[in-house]
Structure formats: structure tokens, C-alpha cells
Design a protein around this motif. Structure first.
Motif, PDB file in Angstrom:
ATOM      1  N   VAL A  71       0.836  -1.212   0.000  1.00  0.00           N
ATOM      2  CA  VAL A  71       0.000   0.000   0.000  1.00  0.00           C
ATOM      3  C   VAL A  71       0.865   1.255   0.000  1.00  0.00           C
ATOM      4  O   VAL A  71       0.553   2.247  -0.676  1.00  0.00           O
ATOM      5  CB  VAL A  71      -0.966  -0.011   1.200  1.00  0.00           C
ATOM      6  CG1 VAL A  71      -1.715   1.323   1.307  1.00  0.00           C
ATOM      7  CG2 VAL A  71      -1.960  -1.167   1.060  1.00  0.00           C
ATOM      8  N   ARG A  72       1.976   1.225   0.735  1.00  0.00           N
ATOM      9  CA  ARG A  72       2.878   2.386   0.756  1.00  0.00           C
ATOM     10  C   ARG A  72       3.364   2.721  -0.661  1.00  0.00           C
ATOM     11  O   ARG A  72       3.384   3.887  -1.067  1.00  0.00           O
ATOM     12  CB  ARG A  72       4.080   2.110   1.661  1.00  0.00           C
ATOM     13  CG  ARG A  72       3.778   2.115   3.152  1.00  0.00           C
ATOM     14  CD  ARG A  72       5.051   1.866   3.955  1.00  0.00           C
ATOM     15  NE  ARG A  72       4.825   2.063   5.370  1.00  0.00           N
ATOM     16  CZ  ARG A  72       4.369   1.110   6.187  1.00  0.00           C
ATOM     17  NH1 ARG A  72       4.115  -0.101   5.708  1.00  0.00           N
ATOM     18  NH2 ARG A  72       4.192   1.359   7.474  1.00  0.00           N
ATOM     19  N   LEU A 102       0.449   4.023  -3.013  1.00  0.00           N
ATOM     20  CA  LEU A 102       0.113   5.421  -2.755  1.00  0.00           C
ATOM     21  C   LEU A 102       1.186   6.371  -3.293  1.00  0.00           C
ATOM     22  O   LEU A 102       0.886   7.356  -3.971  1.00  0.00           O
ATOM     23  CB  LEU A 102      -0.058   5.647  -1.251  1.00  0.00           C
ATOM     24  CG  LEU A 102      -1.389   5.222  -0.631  1.00  0.00           C
ATOM     25  CD1 LEU A 102      -1.283   5.182   0.888  1.00  0.00           C
ATOM     26  CD2 LEU A 102      -2.508   6.163  -1.056  1.00  0.00           C
ATOM     27  N   ALA A 119       1.370   6.320  -7.252  1.00  0.00           N
ATOM     28  CA  ALA A 119       0.133   6.474  -8.026  1.00  0.00           C
ATOM     29  C   ALA A 119       0.067   7.764  -8.839  1.00  0.00           C
ATOM     30  O   ALA A 119      -0.403   7.726  -9.993  1.00  0.00           O
ATOM     31  CB  ALA A 119      -1.079   6.375  -7.097  1.00  0.00           C
ATOM     32  N   LEU A 179      -7.627   7.080  -7.363  1.00  0.00           N
ATOM     33  CA  LEU A 179      -7.081   5.827  -6.844  1.00  0.00           C
ATOM     34  C   LEU A 179      -8.057   5.260  -5.815  1.00  0.00           C
ATOM     35  O   LEU A 179      -8.465   5.961  -4.882  1.00  0.00           O
ATOM     36  CB  LEU A 179      -5.729   6.078  -6.175  1.00  0.00           C
ATOM     37  CG  LEU A 179      -5.106   4.893  -5.420  1.00  0.00           C
ATOM     38  CD1 LEU A 179      -4.679   3.792  -6.383  1.00  0.00           C
ATOM     39  CD2 LEU A 179      -3.915   5.364  -4.571  1.00  0.00           C
ATOM     40  N   VAL A 229      -3.535   2.166   8.159  1.00  0.00           N
ATOM     41  CA  VAL A 229      -3.488   3.248   7.177  1.00  0.00           C
ATOM     42  C   VAL A 229      -3.772   4.584   7.853  1.00  0.00           C
ATOM     43  O   VAL A 229      -3.068   5.581   7.640  1.00  0.00           O
ATOM     44  CB  VAL A 229      -4.502   2.994   6.039  1.00  0.00           C
ATOM     45  CG1 VAL A 229      -4.595   4.215   5.123  1.00  0.00           C
ATOM     46  CG2 VAL A 229      -4.100   1.772   5.224  1.00  0.00           C
ATOM     47  N   TYR A 285      -0.997   7.482   7.959  1.00  0.00           N
ATOM     48  CA  TYR A 285      -1.230   8.655   7.099  1.00  0.00           C
ATOM     49  C   TYR A 285      -2.338   9.548   7.669  1.00  0.00           C
ATOM     50  O   TYR A 285      -3.372   9.764   7.018  1.00  0.00           O
ATOM     51  CB  TYR A 285      -1.624   8.202   5.691  1.00  0.00           C
ATOM     52  CG  TYR A 285      -0.595   7.370   4.980  1.00  0.00           C
ATOM     53  CD1 TYR A 285       0.487   7.959   4.332  1.00  0.00           C
ATOM     54  CD2 TYR A 285      -0.710   5.982   4.932  1.00  0.00           C
ATOM     55  CE1 TYR A 285       1.434   7.193   3.666  1.00  0.00           C
ATOM     56  CE2 TYR A 285       0.231   5.211   4.263  1.00  0.00           C
ATOM     57  CZ  TYR A 285       1.293   5.811   3.640  1.00  0.00           C
ATOM     58  OH  TYR A 285       2.221   5.056   2.968  1.00  0.00           O
ATOM     59  N   LEU A 309      -3.540  12.435   5.332  1.00  0.00           N
ATOM     60  CA  LEU A 309      -4.044  12.161   3.996  1.00  0.00           C
ATOM     61  C   LEU A 309      -5.579  12.232   3.968  1.00  0.00           C
ATOM     62  O   LEU A 309      -6.239  11.597   4.794  1.00  0.00           O
ATOM     63  CB  LEU A 309      -3.581  10.766   3.565  1.00  0.00           C
ATOM     64  CG  LEU A 309      -3.191  10.546   2.106  1.00  0.00           C
ATOM     65  CD1 LEU A 309      -2.135  11.555   1.661  1.00  0.00           C
ATOM     66  CD2 LEU A 309      -2.701   9.126   1.904  1.00  0.00           C
ATOM     67  N   LEU A 337      -8.199  10.787   2.909  1.00  0.00           N
ATOM     68  CA  LEU A 337      -8.771   9.571   2.339  1.00  0.00           C
ATOM     69  C   LEU A 337     -10.279   9.541   2.577  1.00  0.00           C
ATOM     70  O   LEU A 337     -10.748   9.846   3.678  1.00  0.00           O
ATOM     71  CB  LEU A 337      -8.130   8.334   2.959  1.00  0.00           C
ATOM     72  CG  LEU A 337      -6.613   8.188   2.787  1.00  0.00           C
ATOM     73  CD1 LEU A 337      -6.114   6.999   3.590  1.00  0.00           C
ATOM     74  CD2 LEU A 337      -6.239   8.037   1.314  1.00  0.00           C
ATOM     75  N   LEU A 366      -3.197  13.415  -3.723  1.00  0.00           N
ATOM     76  CA  LEU A 366      -1.955  12.667  -3.528  1.00  0.00           C
ATOM     77  C   LEU A 366      -0.746  13.561  -3.759  1.00  0.00           C
ATOM     78  O   LEU A 366       0.232  13.523  -3.002  1.00  0.00           O
ATOM     79  CB  LEU A 366      -1.909  11.466  -4.479  1.00  0.00           C
ATOM     80  CG  LEU A 366      -2.853  10.297  -4.167  1.00  0.00           C
ATOM     81  CD1 LEU A 366      -2.956   9.366  -5.356  1.00  0.00           C
ATOM     82  CD2 LEU A 366      -2.377   9.538  -2.926  1.00  0.00           C
ATOM     83  N   GLN A 401       2.802  14.441  -1.467  1.00  0.00           N
ATOM     84  CA  GLN A 401       3.832  13.564  -2.025  1.00  0.00           C
ATOM     85  C   GLN A 401       5.000  13.382  -1.066  1.00  0.00           C
ATOM     86  O   GLN A 401       5.562  12.281  -0.938  1.00  0.00           O
ATOM     87  CB  GLN A 401       4.341  14.117  -3.346  1.00  0.00           C
ATOM     88  CG  GLN A 401       5.247  13.158  -4.113  1.00  0.00           C
ATOM     89  CD  GLN A 401       4.499  11.927  -4.619  1.00  0.00           C
ATOM     90  OE1 GLN A 401       3.555  12.046  -5.396  1.00  0.00           O
ATOM     91  NE2 GLN A 401       4.920  10.732  -4.198  1.00  0.00           N
ATOM     92  N   LEU A 446       4.022  10.820   1.474  1.00  0.00           N
ATOM     93  CA  LEU A 446       3.981   9.479   0.877  1.00  0.00           C
ATOM     94  C   LEU A 446       5.396   8.934   0.673  1.00  0.00           C
ATOM     95  O   LEU A 446       5.659   7.767   0.977  1.00  0.00           O
ATOM     96  CB  LEU A 446       3.240   9.523  -0.455  1.00  0.00           C
ATOM     97  CG  LEU A 446       1.787  10.029  -0.405  1.00  0.00           C
ATOM     98  CD1 LEU A 446       1.211  10.109  -1.812  1.00  0.00           C
ATOM     99  CD2 LEU A 446       0.934   9.118   0.456  1.00  0.00           C
TER     100      LEU A 446
END
Length: 309
Positions: free
Chosen positions: A241-242, A245, A248, A258, A269, A273, A276, A278, A298, A302, A305
Motif C-alpha cells: 500500500v505504501r 500510494l 500512483a 485511486l 493506514v 497517514y 491524507l 482519504l 496525492l 507527495q 507518501l
């Protein structure tokens, strides 16, 4: 294991055998979660497969009597389910996802993602106009079920079905072939994005491995029949997942989205994060741990991430 009696004297019709199978499975303390969630639905899948009955056969046909060879075939399937602990889908070689029948085997996970509910909604509102979608990426595709089913939502799209496992991609290709989609769906061997340089997508959807170490060690036997490559993802379940993300944005078009399933690793998650933005979906038909985020969001994070890689 409890001593199981597979003698079926006195059982005659479809209903009898579903009831008997459900009782056997409960006696054997089987675990369900690969397309069914209880013993009797699991028995129904195996009975219908053995008798070559369609999933939607009217219940009046459930009173039809089985021939002796049919009774034996059902009994043997029940015995294999109990003694091997293989999910029904591995015994039948098929699984249903988003209303479609997919070929599966032990090289792929059994399709069960709640993303099917998003497909039924054409991914709205994350995708406002399905007709404008031309390129979709199904990352960690396994059997190809999510990507292939997503084509129902996007009439003008092609989909790349990406997986690191050549054995899984063989199954995905079989599913491409059976639906006659070679012009629109492409099986690609790749370690995440590594073979996709220069490509960009309107939608990246992924159901990657996300099971953490503790949960892997506690999985029921049925889940241990699935390829560990499709489940295990490090101490917190976020190994892939890291990377998904962080990389992406390079593979999304400017208004791209995404969508990733992380299941019970949602907790990790959110802890990893917290900044983030989400969006976590809520599902009417069960399931959890699926988020969406836009490329622009995203890109804003950055540095965050990249710091997690």
C-alpha cells in the motif's frame, strides 16, 4: 477432527442434500468467507455445481430427486470440502463476482471484494461520467475479476490487469478469453507499476495483499489454502500500500482517482497517514476498509507518501 458420517440414506431431493451438507459443515466447524458466510449457502454452492444447476433456478426445482450417481457426486464434494478445508470455489473452479462467473484456482484469491458494490454504482461520484473513462488499471488483479467487471461500468474503456504472479495472470487470461475481451483487457506481469512506465489511467483500483503478520498467523485453514503472495503484506499489512500510494500520481491522469482495498488494515493506514484526505466507503452489503483519493490530493502530500517508503 470430528468423525463425520457421509452416508446419505433417506436423502432424496436437492433440499435434502443442502440441509445435510449444511449440517455436516457445521459439525466439522468449517470457516466461511469466500463468497458465502454460512454452512447452508456453502452446501448450496456445491450441490448446484454437482448437479449443474444455474444459480437462479426456481425453488420448485429444489424438490427434484437426485439419481444415485448424483448423490455420490454431492457426497464426495462435501467430503473434499471438509477434509481438505478448501473453499468451495477451489473445488468448483469458479466464483461469482459482480454478477459474473469467473474461473479461479489456488493461484488466485477467491473473489469477494466489496468493490463489487462500487462497480454496480459505476464508481459514482468518483467517476462522474463513465463514458469519458478510457483507461483503467486493476493492480494486483489475481483472477482479473475487479478489472473485467469494471468494464461493465465503462463502455469506452480498456483495462490493464496487473499482477506479479504469472500463475495468477494465466487465470486472468482465461477469464479475458471466456468473456471475449482480448481487445479490451490486457494481462500484464509487473511488480506493481514497474512495467507500466509512460502509462496513465483515469482510474487505478487495487485489492492488494494487506494482511498483517499477526492476522496471517491467526488465519483459519480455509484462508491458508489461498496463495500467501496475495495476502501477506508485512508487519502492518501496508508493504504494498505504501508503494501504491507514493507512486500512483505518476500513473494517474490529471483528474484520475485511486481506489484501494485494505480491509482490516484500515487502522494502520489511518495511523500511518493521518494527514491524507482519504475517503472511506460505507457498504450496504458488507465489507470494510476501501478508500478513494484523487491524484491532486496525492500530489499535495507527495513528501508524506515518499517519507513512508
Amino acid at each position: 477432527m470430528t468423525n463425520i458420517n457421509y452416508q446419505h440414506e433417506g436423502l432424496e431431493n436437492v433440499t435434502d442434500f443442502i440441509r445435510w451438507g449444511g449440517s455436516l459443515f457445521k459439525q466439522a466447524n468449517l470457516f466461511f468467507g469466500h463468497g458465502t458466510d454460512n454452512a447452508f449457502d456453502e452446501a448450496k454452492v456445491l450441490v448446484f455445481f454437482a448437479l449443474q444447476l444455474p444459480q437462479d433456478v426456481p425453488e420448485r426445482y429444489w424438490q427434484a430427486k437426485l439419481t444415485q450417481p448424483e448423490k455420490q457426486k454431492v457426497s464426495e464434494l462435501f467430503q473434499r470440502r471438509i477434509e481438505t478445508r478448501k473453499p468451495a470455489a477451489y473445488l468448483t473452479g469458479e466464483a461469482w463476482f459482480s454478477g459474473l462467473r469467473f474461473i479461479v484456482n489456488e493461484n488466485t484469491l477467491v473473489p469477494r471484494s466489496p468493490i463489487a458494490e462500487l462497480i454496480a454504482q459505476n464508481y459514482f461520484p468518483w467517476i462522474e461520467n463513465p463514458e469519458t473513462v478510457t483507461h483503467v488499471l486493476d493492480l494486483c488483479t489475481g483472477s482479473g475479476c475487479i478489472g473485467i467487471a469494471s468494464l461493465k461500468a465503462f463502455p469506452n474503456a480498456e483495462v490493464d490487469l496487473v499482477d506479479i504472479s504469472p500463475e495468477a495472470l494465466d487465470v486472468a487470461q482465461q477469464n479475458i478469453d471466456q468473456f471475449g475481451l482480448n481487445e479490451f483487457a490486457h494481462a500484464i506481469e509487473s511488480d506493481l507499476y514497474s512495467s507500466l512506465q509512460g502509462k496513465q489511467y483515469d482510474l487505478i483500483v487495487s485489492n492488494p495483499p494487506y494482511v498483517d503478520e499477526i492476522e496471517m498467523n491467526a488465519l483459519p485453514e480455509e484462508f491458508k489454502q489461498e496463495p500467501a503472495l496475495g495476502l501477506a503484506a508485512g508487519h502492518d499489512g501496508l508493504d504494498l500500500v505504501r508503494k501504491i500510494l507514493a507512486e500512483a500520481p505518476k500513473y494517474l491522469k490529471d483528474d484520475g482517482v485511486l481506489i484501494v482495498e485494505v480491509g482490516v488494515s484500515q487502522y494502520f493506514v489511518e495511523q500511518t497517514y493521518p494527514e491524507l484526505p482519504l475517503y472511506w466507503f460505507e457498504f450496504e452489503h458488507g465489507g470494510e476498509g476501501v478508500f478513494a483519493i484523487q491524484k491532486s490530493e496525492l500530489e499535495m502530500f507527495q513528501d508524506v507518501l515518499d517519507a513512508q517508503l
